[in-house]
Structure formats: C-alpha cells, structure tokens
Scaffold this active site. Structure first.
Site, PDB file in Angstrom:
ATOM      1  N   ARG A   1      -9.958  -0.058  -4.890  1.00 40.09           N
ATOM      2  CA  ARG A   1      -9.515  -0.892  -3.765  1.00 40.09           C
ATOM      3  C   ARG A   1     -10.218  -0.392  -2.511  1.00 40.09           C
ATOM      4  NH1 ARG A   1      -4.174  -0.568  -6.555  1.00 40.09           N
ATOM      5  NH2 ARG A   1      -3.327  -2.674  -6.692  1.00 40.09           N
TER       6      ARG A   1
ATOM      7  N   HIS B   1       0.817  -1.215   0.000  1.00 38.78           N
ATOM      8  CA  HIS B   1       0.000   0.000   0.000  1.00 38.78           C
ATOM      9  C   HIS B   1       0.848   1.262   0.000  1.00 38.78           C
ATOM     10  CE1 HIS B   1      -3.757  -2.380   1.053  1.00 38.78           C
ATOM     11  NE2 HIS B   1      -3.880  -1.879  -0.147  1.00 38.78           N
TER      12      HIS B   1
ATOM     13  N   ARG C   1       5.080 -11.662  -2.497  1.00 38.20           N
ATOM     14  CA  ARG C   1       5.330 -10.420  -3.223  1.00 38.20           C
ATOM     15  C   ARG C   1       6.056  -9.374  -2.377  1.00 38.20           C
ATOM     16  NH1 ARG C   1      -0.767  -8.126  -4.376  1.00 38.20           N
ATOM     17  NH2 ARG C   1      -0.510  -6.204  -3.249  1.00 38.20           N
TER      18      ARG C   1
ATOM     19  N   GLU D   1      -6.474 -13.781  -9.768  1.00 36.80           N
ATOM     20  CA  GLU D   1      -5.173 -13.427  -9.200  1.00 36.80           C
ATOM     21  C   GLU D   1      -4.555 -14.563  -8.412  1.00 36.80           C
ATOM     22  OE1 GLU D   1      -5.524 -10.227  -6.348  1.00 36.80           O
ATOM     23  OE2 GLU D   1      -7.497 -10.886  -5.692  1.00 36.80           O
TER      24      GLU D   1
ATOM     25  N   CYS E   1      -5.653  -5.354 -13.907  1.00 36.74           N
ATOM     26  CA  CYS E   1      -5.514  -4.218 -12.991  1.00 36.74           C
ATOM     27  C   CYS E   1      -4.248  -4.334 -12.152  1.00 36.74           C
ATOM     28  CB  CYS E   1      -6.752  -4.085 -12.108  1.00 36.74           C
ATOM     29  SG  CYS E   1      -7.133  -5.570 -11.180  1.00 36.74           S
TER      30      CYS E   1
ATOM     31  N   ASN F   1      -0.341  -8.645  -9.621  1.00 37.39           N
ATOM     32  CA  ASN F   1       0.489  -8.495  -8.419  1.00 37.39           C
ATOM     33  C   ASN F   1       0.428  -9.774  -7.602  1.00 37.39           C
ATOM     34  OD1 ASN F   1       0.527  -5.923  -9.401  1.00 37.39           O
ATOM     35  ND2 ASN F   1      -0.736  -5.028  -7.799  1.00 37.39           N
ATOM     36  N   ASP F   2      -0.794 -10.271  -7.415  1.00 35.45           N
ATOM     37  CA  ASP F   2      -0.936 -11.529  -6.678  1.00 35.45           C
ATOM     38  C   ASP F   2      -0.731 -12.743  -7.573  1.00 35.45           C
ATOM     39  OD1 ASP F   2      -1.364 -11.022  -3.911  1.00 35.45           O
ATOM     40  OD2 ASP F   2      -3.237 -10.037  -4.458  1.00 35.45           O
TER      41      ASP F   2
ATOM     42  N   ARG G   1     -14.047  -3.313  -6.129  1.00 36.69           N
ATOM     43  CA  ARG G   1     -13.614  -4.603  -5.575  1.00 36.69           C
ATOM     44  C   ARG G   1     -14.064  -4.684  -4.120  1.00 36.69           C
ATOM     45  NH1 ARG G   1      -7.352  -5.944  -5.171  1.00 36.69           N
ATOM     46  NH2 ARG G   1      -7.386  -4.438  -3.480  1.00 36.69           N
TER      47      ARG G   1
END
Ligand code: PEP
Ligand code: MG
Length: 446
Positions: free
Chosen positions: A173, A66, A342, A308, A379, A331-332, A209
C-alpha cells in the site's frame, strides 16, 4: 487526516507545556499498558514497544482503516471506534481489550480476569503450535498448492513479511510513503523504497499498488477538495490519471526498482476498461522515457487490476482480457457491492463478505480470471478469514495475501481442506439466501 493528526500531536504538546502537564512518551509506557488514543498514526507506532503495550483502543477508525492496518501489523489486540475512550478511561484503570470481539471491558470481575487470562494463554499456545507450519509449502489437504503473500505498507514491513514466512508481497500500500510528510515523495525517494522492499524479498514477488487516496485515506498536502461522497469521488486511479506527472513519477520509480526483483504493478479502484488502458499506456510511456535515458527496468513487468468495485466485478470478463492478473480487494468490494460505507458502524450489519451478493461477486471475478488464464489473488481482509478459505479454494483462488501475523494461521487453515471438500461446502453456501445462514453454517464447520 494523518498530517492533521500530527499537527494535533504538536498542538497538544504545546498546550501540555503551557499547562505544566508532563508529556508521556509511548516508548516509556510500562509493561501491561493499554494505549488509549484518538487515532493511531504511523509516527505513534514507531514508539510502541510490543513487550509493553498489550492493547490499543482508539476513538476513530474502522476494521479496515489505516489505524486497524497499523494495529494488525503490530499484532497487538485493538478495539477501534470507541467513542469517548480517551476521556472516559483513566490512567491506572484495569481494562480488558478483546480484539477478537471488539469489546473493551472496564472494571472486570474476577471471573472475567480468569477467563481472559486463559484466553490469552490459549492464544499464545496456538501461536507456538502454528510454528510447525513455518517453512512449509502452502497446500490444501490434497496437496494442491497456493501462494501465500503478505500485505505491507513500508519497506520495513517487507522484512516482517519475510520473518513471518510470507512467500512474497501481494499488496504494497504505497500511500503510507505519502503520509507523515508535507510534500510528495520524489521519484528517487520512491525508487529507493520500492528497491529496498524488493531486495529484502530476495526475488520473491512484490506487487506494488499505485497511489490509492481518497475515501478513508486522506493526504492533506494534496489539497483534495472536500466532497459530498468521497468514496464515490475523485480518488485512487481517477485522481492519478488526472495528475499524470505525479502518477508517471510513481510508475517510473516502480519500473526502475523492477530491475532489482520480481515487481508487478497494480492499479486500485478500476471501474472501467479505459482506466486500465490509460494506466497501461502511461506505463509504456514511462518505459520509453527510461529506455531513452538508458535506465534499466523489467520490460515484461506485469500490470494487474485490483478488483474492488462492483463495476470491476461485473466487467471482470472484459478486464481479464487486458490485465495480467487480478487481486480482489474485499475491503472495498464488500462496501461497493453492498453500498455500505466500510467506516460507518450504522451500516456495519450489511458490511460482510459473506453476503450472498459479495460471494457471487468474488466467485465471478475468480471465474473470469480463470477463463482468461490469469492469476487471481485476494488482498482484502477476507483472505485471512477461516470461514472464507474453503469458499475461496472452491472458487479457484490462486493467491492469498494477508497481514504478516496471519501467515502461519492461514497456511494451517488452507491445509485443512481438499478441493472436493471445499466444493461441497461452496455448493451448499451458494444455495443459501442470507448472510446469517451463510455465517451460521460456516461457523459450524470451521
Ligand atoms: C481492499 O480494498 O480490500 C484493500 C485490500 O485495499 P485497502 O484496504 O487499502 O483499500
Ligand atoms: Mg481498497
């Protein structure tokens, strides 16, 4: 983690007063300041004046944490996870923050200062040149059009998405609404936030989401138990389906906001078809409640899946039959496909969307979506990576969702390729065996 950070802020303030240390306000920082902090919190970013803070260095956080998401939205060069930065760097020291390479250069030489001054000028020049892509449709060199959306974390970010010329929001998010506070936001508070974002977007799509917590996203007041393996644990859709009241109130808030714009719902971390079914059943329950109370909502609201996890990639054919759309969260997906955390720099060498396994996952997800005729976006950060763009065009991605400051650059990068050129590149890449080969080749052509 966020609340803990705030509590630490207060503690540090109190200790500062006791020791007679003067408090430094971020908003008072003079021009040319590099902000060096343990972690970057949403409350800190509120005080940042972009004209004065030229760089950010944090001790914690990874490329996709974040802190990184916040820094990227501010469009300030940032280097994260620099151990000991707060104690080792001192006020008034001259340093260079190279956000592109992830380097912090202390005591720079004259040559380095000239090199980086030139780099900064080139960066600013490129940004001015990108302005020619403002207001244009997003299309490849052959005229094939794509959607170019933004990732946001707050309703205010929706305004940044519009300013940045984003064509909608591909990922809201919502966990940011749950942070920096002591208790859950109410249904009304959430409704206000979603409605506000939607009104700012003036009819452009807004993909919301549902709450994605756990893993590297903590919300202390939820009191989640410490887990041995938080990335594989009780998080995101798993947590929500077991905390139905909380989940239903979020879904109701989204549904109520859907009366005011083009809103879509997306579930994170899906690994099994049942999770999608259960989530959709809850959407239907929430609709029935609203109908009974005479409250307006979009009866045909689309419900999509964030692909993801490795499981969602493998069963993308099954999920595509029951989801209204996919959005690939690289990302995931990269972490779960490579079994590489990650946020762990020791395994960072494995964490790349250009790994042959991850590329196959992405291609499969897109093909499965196409086979069922549902839209498929991306995304995760990879959507803005110039090396990935020709591959994504070739695989058949229809929507790119990126941070607001990346919009014009991504539009430019998409405009470089025809589908035929992208196909030729993808064919070569998909025949390669290692990530090193893939990156070396893609670096040579972009
Ligand atoms: C992702 O996983 O790619 C993603 C976009 O979501 P987040 O970074 O919030 O997990
Ligand atoms: Mg994710």
């Amino acid at each position: 983690m966020q609340r803990a950070a705030d509590v630490r802020d207060i503690r540090d303030g109190v200790i500062g007063i006791l020791l007679g240390v003067q408090e430094v306000k971020i908003s008072d920082a003079p021009a040319g300041t590099v902000l060096v902090v343990k972690e970057l919190t949403p409350s800190m970013t509120a005080g940042i004046k972009k004209e004065n803070i030229v760089g950010i260095v944090t001790e914690t956080g990874s490329q996709t944490s974040h802190s990184a998401i916040l820094a990227r939205a501010l469009e300030i060069p940032a280097v994260l996870s620099v151990q000991g930065a707060v104690t080792q760097l001192s006020t008034d020291e001259l340093i260079i923050v190279d956000g592109a390479k992830g380097d912090v250069i202390t005591a720079p030489s004259e040559e380095q200062i000239t090199e980086y001054t030139n780099k900064r000028e080139a960066f600013l020049r490129e940004r001015r040149e990108l302005e020619s892509f403002r207001g244009k449709v997003t299309a490849g060199a052959d005229g094939i059009e794509y959607e170019l959306f933004c990732n946001i974390g707050t309703p205010k970010d929706a305004a940044k998405a519009v300013e940045a010329d984003g064509e909608g929001v591909g990922l809201f998010r919502t966990e940011f609404l749950f942070m920096d506070r002591n208790q859950l936001p109410t249904e009304d508070e959430q409704f206000d936030a979603y409605k506000q974002a939607s009104l700012i977007l003036k009819g452009k799509p807004l993909i919301i989401r549902t709450l994605d917590i756990g893993g590297d996203k903590e919300i202390p007041y939820l009191g989640l138990a410490k887990e041995e393996n938080p990335f594989m644990g009780f998080r995101a859709i798993r947590y929500c389906l077991k905390n139905r009241d909380m989940f239903k109130s979020q879904i109701k808030a989204i549904l109520r906001a859907s009366a005011f714009g083009d809103i879509r719902i997306m579930f994170p971390l899906i690994t099994a078809v049942e999770e999608l079914r259960e989530g959709k059943a809850l959407v239907e329950e929430a609709k029935a409640d609203l109908k009974a109370s005479g409250i307006a909502y979009d009866e045909n609201i689309k419900v999509g899946v964030m692909t993801e996890t490795a499981a969602s990639g493998v069963i993308a054919d099954l999920l595509a039959k029951e989801a209204d759309f996919f959005s690939i969260g690289t990302n995931d997906l990269t972490g779960y496909t490579m079994a590489a955390d990650r946020g762990n720099s020791d395994v960072g060498y494995l964490y790349s969307p250009m790994q042959p396994s991850v590329l196959r996952m992405i291609r499969r997800i897109i093909r499965c979506a196409a086979a069922e005729n549902i839209p498929v976006g991306m995304c995760g950060e990879a959507a803005a990576n110039p090396m990935m763009i020709p591959l994504l065009i070739s695989f058949g991605l229809t929507e790119f969702s990126v941070s607001a400051p990346s919009v014009l650059r991504v539009r430019k990068n998409i405009s470089k390729w025809t589908k035929a050129e992208a196909d030729a590149i993808a064919e070569k890449v998909m025949a390669m065996t290692t990530e090193a080969e893939v990156t070396a080749y893609l670096e040579s052509i972009v």
